[in-house]
Design an enzyme around this catalytic site. Sequence first.
Site, PDB file in Angstrom:
ATOM      1  N   VAL A  67       0.839  -1.202   0.000  1.00 47.13           N
ATOM      2  CA  VAL A  67       0.000   0.000   0.000  1.00 47.13           C
ATOM      3  C   VAL A  67       0.872   1.249   0.000  1.00 47.13           C
ATOM      4  O   VAL A  67       0.586   2.224  -0.692  1.00 47.13           O
ATOM      5  CB  VAL A  67      -0.954   0.001   1.202  1.00 47.13           C
ATOM      6  CG1 VAL A  67      -1.782   1.285   1.240  1.00 47.13           C
ATOM      7  CG2 VAL A  67      -1.880  -1.216   1.162  1.00 47.13           C
TER       8      VAL A  67
ATOM      9  N   TYR B 181      -3.081  -9.623  16.628  1.00 47.13           N
ATOM     10  CA  TYR B 181      -2.938  -8.517  15.685  1.00 47.13           C
ATOM     11  C   TYR B 181      -4.105  -7.549  15.808  1.00 47.13           C
ATOM     12  O   TYR B 181      -3.916  -6.324  15.945  1.00 47.13           O
ATOM     13  CB  TYR B 181      -2.836  -9.067  14.264  1.00 47.13           C
ATOM     14  CG  TYR B 181      -2.836  -8.012  13.185  1.00 47.13           C
ATOM     15  CD1 TYR B 181      -1.796  -7.093  13.085  1.00 47.13           C
ATOM     16  CD2 TYR B 181      -3.872  -7.956  12.254  1.00 47.13           C
ATOM     17  CE1 TYR B 181      -1.794  -6.129  12.078  1.00 47.13           C
ATOM     18  CE2 TYR B 181      -3.868  -6.998  11.245  1.00 47.13           C
ATOM     19  CZ  TYR B 181      -2.838  -6.092  11.167  1.00 47.13           C
ATOM     20  OH  TYR B 181      -2.838  -5.137  10.175  1.00 47.13           O
TER      21      TYR B 181
ATOM     22  N   ARG C 125       3.509  -4.380  12.603  1.00 46.74           N
ATOM     23  CA  ARG C 125       3.746  -5.828  12.608  1.00 46.74           C
ATOM     24  C   ARG C 125       2.432  -6.474  12.182  1.00 46.74           C
ATOM     25  O   ARG C 125       1.424  -6.356  12.876  1.00 46.74           O
ATOM     26  CB  ARG C 125       4.154  -6.308  14.000  1.00 46.74           C
ATOM     27  CG  ARG C 125       4.557  -7.787  14.032  1.00 46.74           C
ATOM     28  CD  ARG C 125       5.017  -8.204  15.425  1.00 46.74           C
ATOM     29  NE  ARG C 125       5.755  -9.457  15.404  1.00 46.74           N
ATOM     30  CZ  ARG C 125       5.227 -10.663  15.670  1.00 46.74           C
ATOM     31  NH1 ARG C 125       3.950 -10.778  15.989  1.00 46.74           N
ATOM     32  NH2 ARG C 125       5.978 -11.750  15.626  1.00 46.74           N
TER      33      ARG C 125
ATOM     34  N   ALA D 282       3.162   1.513   8.648  1.00 46.54           N
ATOM     35  CA  ALA D 282       4.110   0.516   9.170  1.00 46.54           C
ATOM     36  C   ALA D 282       3.520  -0.197  10.378  1.00 46.54           C
ATOM     37  O   ALA D 282       2.967   0.430  11.276  1.00 46.54           O
ATOM     38  CB  ALA D 282       5.423   1.198   9.557  1.00 46.54           C
TER      39      ALA D 282
ATOM     40  N   VAL E 130      11.246   4.473   6.013  1.00 44.82           N
ATOM     41  CA  VAL E 130      11.387   3.046   5.703  1.00 44.82           C
ATOM     42  C   VAL E 130      12.535   2.458   6.512  1.00 44.82           C
ATOM     43  O   VAL E 130      13.488   3.151   6.867  1.00 44.82           O
ATOM     44  CB  VAL E 130      11.647   2.820   4.193  1.00 44.82           C
ATOM     45  CG1 VAL E 130      10.443   3.242   3.356  1.00 44.82           C
ATOM     46  CG2 VAL E 130      12.894   3.558   3.737  1.00 44.82           C
ATOM     47  N   ARG E 131      12.434   1.165   6.807  1.00 38.64           N
ATOM     48  CA  ARG E 131      13.532   0.490   7.505  1.00 38.64           C
ATOM     49  C   ARG E 131      14.665   0.123   6.556  1.00 38.64           C
ATOM     50  O   ARG E 131      15.807  -0.017   6.969  1.00 38.64           O
ATOM     51  CB  ARG E 131      13.011  -0.771   8.208  1.00 38.64           C
ATOM     52  CG  ARG E 131      12.196  -0.472   9.447  1.00 38.64           C
ATOM     53  CD  ARG E 131      11.964  -1.735  10.269  1.00 38.64           C
ATOM     54  NE  ARG E 131      11.394  -1.432  11.560  1.00 38.64           N
ATOM     55  CZ  ARG E 131      10.103  -1.355  11.810  1.00 38.64           C
ATOM     56  NH1 ARG E 131       9.239  -1.555  10.820  1.00 38.64           N
ATOM     57  NH2 ARG E 131       9.662  -1.084  13.017  1.00 38.64           N
TER      58      ARG E 131
ATOM     59  N   LYS F  10      -4.142  -3.591  17.207  1.00 39.54           N
ATOM     60  CA  LYS F  10      -4.631  -2.473  16.406  1.00 39.54           C
ATOM     61  C   LYS F  10      -5.726  -1.702  17.149  1.00 39.54           C
ATOM     62  O   LYS F  10      -5.786  -0.464  17.092  1.00 39.54           O
ATOM     63  CB  LYS F  10      -5.150  -2.981  15.060  1.00 39.54           C
ATOM     64  CG  LYS F  10      -4.073  -3.372  14.073  1.00 39.54           C
ATOM     65  CD  LYS F  10      -3.328  -2.145  13.553  1.00 39.54           C
ATOM     66  CE  LYS F  10      -2.480  -2.466  12.342  1.00 39.54           C
ATOM     67  NZ  LYS F  10      -1.814  -1.274  11.772  1.00 39.54           N
TER      68      LYS F  10
ATOM     69  N   SER G 103      -7.056  -2.067  10.820  1.00 33.26           N
ATOM     70  CA  SER G 103      -7.449  -3.327  10.181  1.00 33.26           C
ATOM     71  C   SER G 103      -8.900  -3.643  10.499  1.00 33.26           C
ATOM     72  O   SER G 103      -9.386  -3.327  11.593  1.00 33.26           O
ATOM     73  CB  SER G 103      -6.564  -4.469  10.693  1.00 33.26           C
ATOM     74  OG  SER G 103      -7.088  -5.734  10.301  1.00 33.26           O
TER      75      SER G 103
END
Length: 329
Positions: A21, A151, A82, A80, A41-42, A155, A125
């Site tokens: 995305v 998860y 997990r 970003a 960004v990592r 969220k 989500s």
Amino acid sequence: MAAKGNSQRQAMLVTGGSGFVGKALLERLAGNPVWVARALVRKLPEQRLQAVDYRLFTELSEIDAMSGHFEQVDTVIHLASRVHVMHETADDPLAEFRRVNVEGTLALARAALAAGVRRFVFVSSIKVNGETTDGRKPFTADEAPAPLDPYGISKREAEDGLRQLAAQTGLEVVIVRPVLVYGPGVKANFRSMMNWLSKGVPLPFGAIHNKRSLVALDNLVDLLVTCIDHPAAANQTFLASDGEDLSTTQLLQRLGRALRRPARLLPVPDALIKGAATLAGKRGLSQRLCGSLQVDITKNRELLGWAPPLDVDQALRATADNFLKEQDK
């Protein structure tokens, strides 16, 4: 909050800019002459957009207001996270999800607030709402959440923390909960379906009468862009979908047409599919294939005047065309 200077274009800061995305969102932002697109960004992606300012970070919790990342930033779009892990290795999955998705998100939001950022768009989500709408009406944005897995729980806790921060400080928070996202370059199960269909593999999914909401990548990006500066979006929650729900059978049929390879579907009763999946330890997969998960986006239309710019068949064609081009390489 500190005021932004008027002599420079406002920057939009996107975390997770190298993801599915994130890349599409940055491309859309970079094409707007009013904004500067900046990505946290990592790892720098191999293919970078020339007009995007990429910045590296290690942990969200280590980003502070003085880092320079927030210079001229008006809005943060936080992607970003997990994500759901198929083969979990953490001893305490919920603790690990909380560390990244809750603590990291709130640390980023506090840093953004201290730097004078006006709005924080959080991509959450649909799992915050729950796992299924079997036997009930579609999920709505403002009903009581009922997450079940780590998860989804993380969220929801991040959402709650952001709402509290907004109430205490005046930071404008917008929460967007997407359903399954598909589009050009999609991976995982959706790509597997295209592989099966393109090879003409017979599939036992010809008699499934569920209903599932999906959201095309371009539609989700369009909603996120709308939420950047729409006055009515402040401190609201929205669900993201294409506005048309499909059964698994209908999805495979229409995706097959988009691939120009009609789906070869066998009418196996969904009860048999569920039973076989349970015996194989794949109950979650059977729920995604046979269960319903619908969302109601009426709020988006009424409050934002937003409707998905692409219909399902347009989005499936774009997804299929990209897949076929990749196959020809």
